[in-house]
Write a protein that holds these residues in place. Structure first.
Motif, short mmCIF file in Angstrom:
data_model
loop_
_atom_site.label_atom_id
_atom_site.label_comp_id
_atom_site.label_asym_id
_atom_site.label_seq_id
_atom_site.Cartn_x
_atom_site.Cartn_y
_atom_site.Cartn_z
N ILE A 318 49.80 42.27 49.23
CA ILE A 318 48.59 41.80 48.53
C ILE A 318 48.90 40.48 47.82
O ILE A 318 48.11 39.53 47.87
CB ILE A 318 48.08 42.87 47.55
CG1 ILE A 318 47.56 44.07 48.33
CG2 ILE A 318 46.97 42.30 46.65
CD1 ILE A 318 47.16 45.25 47.49
N LEU A 319 50.07 40.41 47.22
CA LEU A 319 50.45 39.18 46.52
C LEU A 319 50.64 38.02 47.49
O LEU A 319 50.16 36.92 47.25
CB LEU A 319 51.72 39.40 45.71
CG LEU A 319 51.59 40.25 44.45
CD1 LEU A 319 52.94 40.44 43.79
CD2 LEU A 319 50.62 39.61 43.45
N GLY A 322 47.20 37.59 49.60
CA GLY A 322 45.93 37.62 48.85
C GLY A 322 45.17 36.32 48.87
O GLY A 322 43.95 36.30 49.10
N ARG A 323 45.89 35.24 48.69
CA ARG A 323 45.22 33.93 48.65
C ARG A 323 44.53 33.63 49.98
O ARG A 323 43.40 33.12 50.02
CB ARG A 323 46.27 32.86 48.35
CG ARG A 323 45.70 31.47 48.21
CD ARG A 323 46.82 30.47 48.03
NE ARG A 323 46.38 29.18 48.48
CZ ARG A 323 46.40 28.08 47.75
NH1 ARG A 323 46.88 28.12 46.54
NH2 ARG A 323 45.99 26.95 48.23
N VAL A 326 41.40 35.66 50.18
CA VAL A 326 40.34 35.03 49.38
C VAL A 326 39.73 33.87 50.18
O VAL A 326 38.51 33.75 50.31
CB VAL A 326 40.90 34.52 48.03
CG1 VAL A 326 39.88 33.66 47.32
CG2 VAL A 326 41.32 35.70 47.14
N ILE A 353 30.32 33.25 40.90
CA ILE A 353 30.59 33.86 39.59
C ILE A 353 29.58 33.34 38.56
O ILE A 353 28.97 34.10 37.80
CB ILE A 353 32.04 33.57 39.13
CG1 ILE A 353 33.03 34.27 40.07
CG2 ILE A 353 32.27 34.02 37.68
CD1 ILE A 353 34.48 33.92 39.84
N LEU A 419 31.74 42.93 38.77
CA LEU A 419 32.88 42.43 38.01
C LEU A 419 32.47 41.36 37.00
O LEU A 419 32.96 41.34 35.87
CB LEU A 419 33.91 41.85 39.00
CG LEU A 419 35.37 41.75 38.62
CD1 LEU A 419 35.89 43.06 38.06
CD2 LEU A 419 36.20 41.35 39.82
N PHE A 420 31.56 40.49 37.39
CA PHE A 420 31.29 39.32 36.55
C PHE A 420 29.94 39.36 35.81
O PHE A 420 29.55 38.39 35.19
CB PHE A 420 31.39 38.03 37.39
CG PHE A 420 32.78 37.77 37.84
CD1 PHE A 420 33.75 37.29 36.96
CD2 PHE A 420 33.18 38.05 39.14
CE1 PHE A 420 35.05 37.07 37.37
CE2 PHE A 420 34.48 37.84 39.56
CZ PHE A 420 35.42 37.35 38.67
N GLY B 45 38.42 40.39 36.15
CA GLY B 45 38.14 39.73 37.43
C GLY B 45 38.88 38.41 37.55
O GLY B 45 39.52 38.14 38.57
N VAL B 46 38.80 37.61 36.51
CA VAL B 46 39.47 36.30 36.53
C VAL B 46 40.98 36.51 36.64
O VAL B 46 41.68 35.83 37.42
CB VAL B 46 39.12 35.49 35.26
CG1 VAL B 46 39.97 34.23 35.16
CG2 VAL B 46 37.64 35.12 35.29
N PHE B 49 41.92 37.55 40.12
CA PHE B 49 41.75 36.40 40.99
C PHE B 49 42.94 35.45 40.87
O PHE B 49 43.48 34.97 41.88
CB PHE B 49 40.44 35.71 40.59
CG PHE B 49 39.99 34.69 41.58
CD1 PHE B 49 39.65 35.06 42.86
CD2 PHE B 49 39.91 33.36 41.23
CE1 PHE B 49 39.24 34.12 43.78
CE2 PHE B 49 39.50 32.41 42.14
CZ PHE B 49 39.16 32.80 43.42
N ILE B 51 45.95 36.23 39.92
CA ILE B 51 47.11 36.89 40.53
C ILE B 51 47.10 36.68 42.05
O ILE B 51 48.12 36.36 42.66
CB ILE B 51 47.12 38.40 40.19
CG1 ILE B 51 47.53 38.57 38.73
CG2 ILE B 51 48.06 39.17 41.10
CD1 ILE B 51 47.55 40.00 38.26
N LEU B 52 45.92 36.84 42.65
CA LEU B 52 45.82 36.65 44.10
C LEU B 52 46.15 35.20 44.49
O LEU B 52 46.78 34.95 45.50
CB LEU B 52 44.41 36.99 44.60
CG LEU B 52 44.05 38.47 44.67
CD1 LEU B 52 42.63 38.64 45.16
CD2 LEU B 52 45.00 39.23 45.59
#
Lengths: 459, 264
Positions: A318-319, A322-323, A326, A353, A419-420, B45-46, B49, B51-52
């Protein structure tokens, strides 16, 4: 009708989606989305009236016109780069290449037993479109147009139905990745659309004044069924309804019946389809990939020998990936090698967001609803990654194979909204109504130009 | 009983509704509580994000067999013979251990064969690539077939080099390299070359012609065809294939052999 009504989000979505979606259909070179060839053959097979695969020489596959198969093959494995592109003239030259329906060959094919449901819009449009133009390339384009129309129609109703977060859903549904998949022959088109609709229904039912009725639950059930018939992997989010207060349902029985219906929606479609396939007594399907052994139970058994290492690997994946995930949830095209500039992706995410936060809060969404739904959606995201780790990654492998950001795209409305969301109104003026469609159109204009430059020579 | 159940149900719903309403009103509670109810999830959430986004900078992750292959492959670029051998053996050791646990991965067998190429152990390479082809032939995507065949044919060629003129021995080596269910047309060429080198002109001609129908521009086969005819004194046919050889491989020094024979 007043101008403001005409320019409501769902109408603007339709106009922008139709214009740029059609641009996507033609700017994306033929069969240049992931697994586009096999998805297209499934759609073509359906358009010829076959629900399942055909069998010859004890093999599963499709009977395809030689010209069609040959043209699709021409466009596979093109390694696009700064020096390798397609000339627009090449497309123009083969645009009118006759299909020659009389010359056909049986081609054994992996993935030929996929459920036909998500290919219905593409198949209908292939059939209808072939009356006007029936060259192989045009059949591909007709299929894309069919998928696009279905996506736009479903998401149009989703945005219309939403009482809040219309601009957020519009932004996500018109994100370059969502529209690119929508304008392709793939199960993603309907899967994305039905998940967006499911999100809209969940929000609408939560905010509605009156009680949730049996009819509304049946609609939710049908949408969940349609999503599940399109693609697997998302049925955890079907249960978001469970966190709408029981008091909002007509009665408690309906609340619990909804659980039953969602369980049916989660499992019945795959069972029905596999029962149908079994009744056909098909020979084994051609394997797609044999360079590694892929086996969920063997992989699980291997990793369970050292569960802490398994968890470590999962987190590290995931680390480290992950980017890219995204990035891929907003803009990763072709055979996944073509990425939009990351700065643009970040800007787009920031815009979503901001849009969620800037939503005018006429009614409030409680933490008791938001938090568990968010956990459910995150669990769904984790489940997708986990299934790729165990079933799509070679047995004993460390690096998760095949995982792409676009698998999260249909979950973005749930993720971003839950989430936001903040119960604070910090934008009072109406300029926002114009900003979102304008921003979306600018990004899509850039994306079309980006794809054109990436895939085609400029001369 | 029924009434009691109904009352309980109503009470649950009322409490549920009240809780829901209470938690949904912003500004209920003060200070941290209010801040938490408004901003906790967006901040989480931020945080997730970020971390990703920065996670990819922390550590890359590779399959263990990929690391073995990287060692074996990178040993090619090491000049120091002691270090070169050490790195190569380290790679081989990783691949061997991986295959002991995962003997079903065709691609790992390909990598293992590649390791043996670095080691110049042709027999072991042929064995490993045959295993790869047995496991991984006949698929659509990410096929290992071409790569495995390339390594196998390279090792086979190396193994045949000293025995090309010994027909029986060489043909037996080629037969042993056949993988049932996998087509390797280069083996036809090798058979043809063995026939030509061992003076079996007729078999050489038919075998190479069969190969050339599949690969008409293969320079080795065209050269061997020309040589085959010239060795039989058939200059016109030899010249025809010499011209074709010159067209596809004009700068190869071995073509001088054909020129010399044509000028004899």
């Amino acid at each position: 009708m007043k101008l403001a009504q005409r320019l409501s989000y769902h109408n603007l979505f339709l106009v922008i989606g139709l214009f740029f979606g059609l641009k996507m259909v033609f700017v994306n070179p033929p069969w240049q989305t992931n697994d586009a060839d096999r998805h297209f053959y499934n759609a073509y097979n359906l358009s010829e009236g076959h629900l399942g695969p055909q069998v010859q020489n004890n093999q599963c596959g499709f009977v395809l016109p030689d010209r069609l198969y040959g043209t699709v093959i021409e466009f596979q494995m093109v390694k696009f780069s700064d020096s390798v592109k397609i000339n627009h003239d090449v497309i123009r030259d083969i645009e009118d290449r006759p299909l020659e329906l009389e010359k056909t060959t049986f081609i054994a094919m992996p993935n030929c037993t996929l459920p036909p449901f998500p290919y219905i819009p593409a198949a209908i449009m292939i059939k209808v479109g072939s009356i006007f133009k029936s060259s192989p390339v045009w059949l591909g384009w007709w299929g894309r147009i069919g998928s696009l129309f279905a996506f736009l129609a479903i998401v149009y109703f989703a945005i219309k139905k939403l009482p809040h977060f219309k601009p957020a859903l519009m932004l996500i549904a018109l994100s370059p990745m969502a529209l690119y998949q929508a304008a392709s022959v793939s199960y993603d088109s309907l899967s994305f659309a039905f998940l967006f609709l499911l999100f809209a229904l969940t929000i609408a039912y939560y905010f509605q004044e009156g009680k949730i009725t049996t009819r509304q639950i049946l609609i939710l059930f049908l949408v969940a069924m349609a999503q599940r018939f399109s693609k697997e992997g998302y049925y955890l989010v079907f249960f978001s309804f469970a966190f709408i207060p029981v008091s909002k349902f007509e009665n408690k029985k309906l609340y619990f019946a909804t659980f039953g219906l969602m369980l049916i929606a989660a499992f019945l479609p795959s069972q029905l389809w596999s029962m149908y396939l079994k009744s056909l007594h098909l020979p084994p399907e051609l394997p797609l990939q044999k360079d590694f052994l892929f086996d969920l139970s063997k992989n699980l058994a291997f990793h369970l020998k050292d569960p802490f290492h398994m968890i470590e690997l999962f987190v590290l994946n995931i680390l480290s990936q992950g980017r890219l995930w995204v990035h891929g949830s907003i803009g990763r095209f072709g055979f996944s090698y073509t990425l939009l500039p990351f700065a643009l992706v970040l800007t787009y995410i920031a815009a979503i967001i901001f849009t969620v936060m800037a939503e005018k809060k006429e009614k409030l969404m409680s933490m008791r609803f938001r938090f568990p739904v968010l956990l459910l959606v995150l669990a769904n995201c984790f489940a997708i990654v986990l299934i790729f780790f165990l079933a799509i990654t070679p047995v004993g492998g460390y690096y998760i194979h095949g995982m792409q950001g676009r698998y999260f795209t249909p979950l973005l409305p749930f993720l971003f909204v839950f989430l936001f969301y903040t119960p604070v109104n910090f934008i009072q003026s109406d300029w926002f109504r114009w900003a979102v469609p304008l921003f979306t159109a600018i990004v899509l204009l850039y994306t079309i130009n980006f794809l054109d430059n990436h895939f085609y020579y400029s001369f | 009983m029924k009434n009691k159940a109904k009352k309980v149900e109503e009470r649950v719903e009322t409490v549920d509704f009240q809780r829901d309403s209470v938690s949904s009103i912003p500004g209920q509670g003060k200070g941290w509580k209010q801040f938490f109810s408004q901003w906790a999830l967006p901040l989480i959430g931020v945080f997730l994000f970020i971390i990703l986004l920065i996670g990819s900078k922390t550590r890359s992750i590779e399959h263990p067999w990929t690391i073995g292959d990287l060692y074996a492959d990178s040993s090619k670029r090491i000049q120091d013979p002691v270090l070169k051998k050490k790195v190569l053996e380290e790679g081989g050791d990783i691949l061997r251990k991986q295959l002991a646990v995962h003997p079903y991965h065709a691609r790992v067998w390909v990598m293992y064969g590649h390791y043996f190429i670095q080691k110049e152990d042709w027999d072991s390479c042929i064995y490993a690539e045959k295993k790869a082809l047995e496991l991984g032939s006949g698929t659509v995507i990410n096929s290992i077939e071409e790569m495995a065949k390339q390594f196998l044919n390279y090792a086979l060629n190396k193994k045949l080099e000293p025995v090309f003129k010994q027909k029986e021995v060489a043909l037996k080596i080629i037969e042993d390299a056949v993988v049932p269910g996998s087509t390797n047309i280069v083996l036809i060429k090798y058979r043809g070359l063995v026939y030509v080198n061992s003076g079996d002109f007729e078999n050489g001609k038919t075998t190479l012609l069969k190969y050339l129908t599949l690969k008409p521009r293969d320079p080795d086969a065209l050269y061997a065809m020309s040589l085959n005819y010239l060795n039989q004194g058939m200059k016109a046919e030899g010249n025809e294939y010499f011209i074709k050889t010159q067209q596809v491989d004009p700068n190869n020094p071995r073509n001088q052999v054909l020129i010399n024979k044509l000028n004899q």
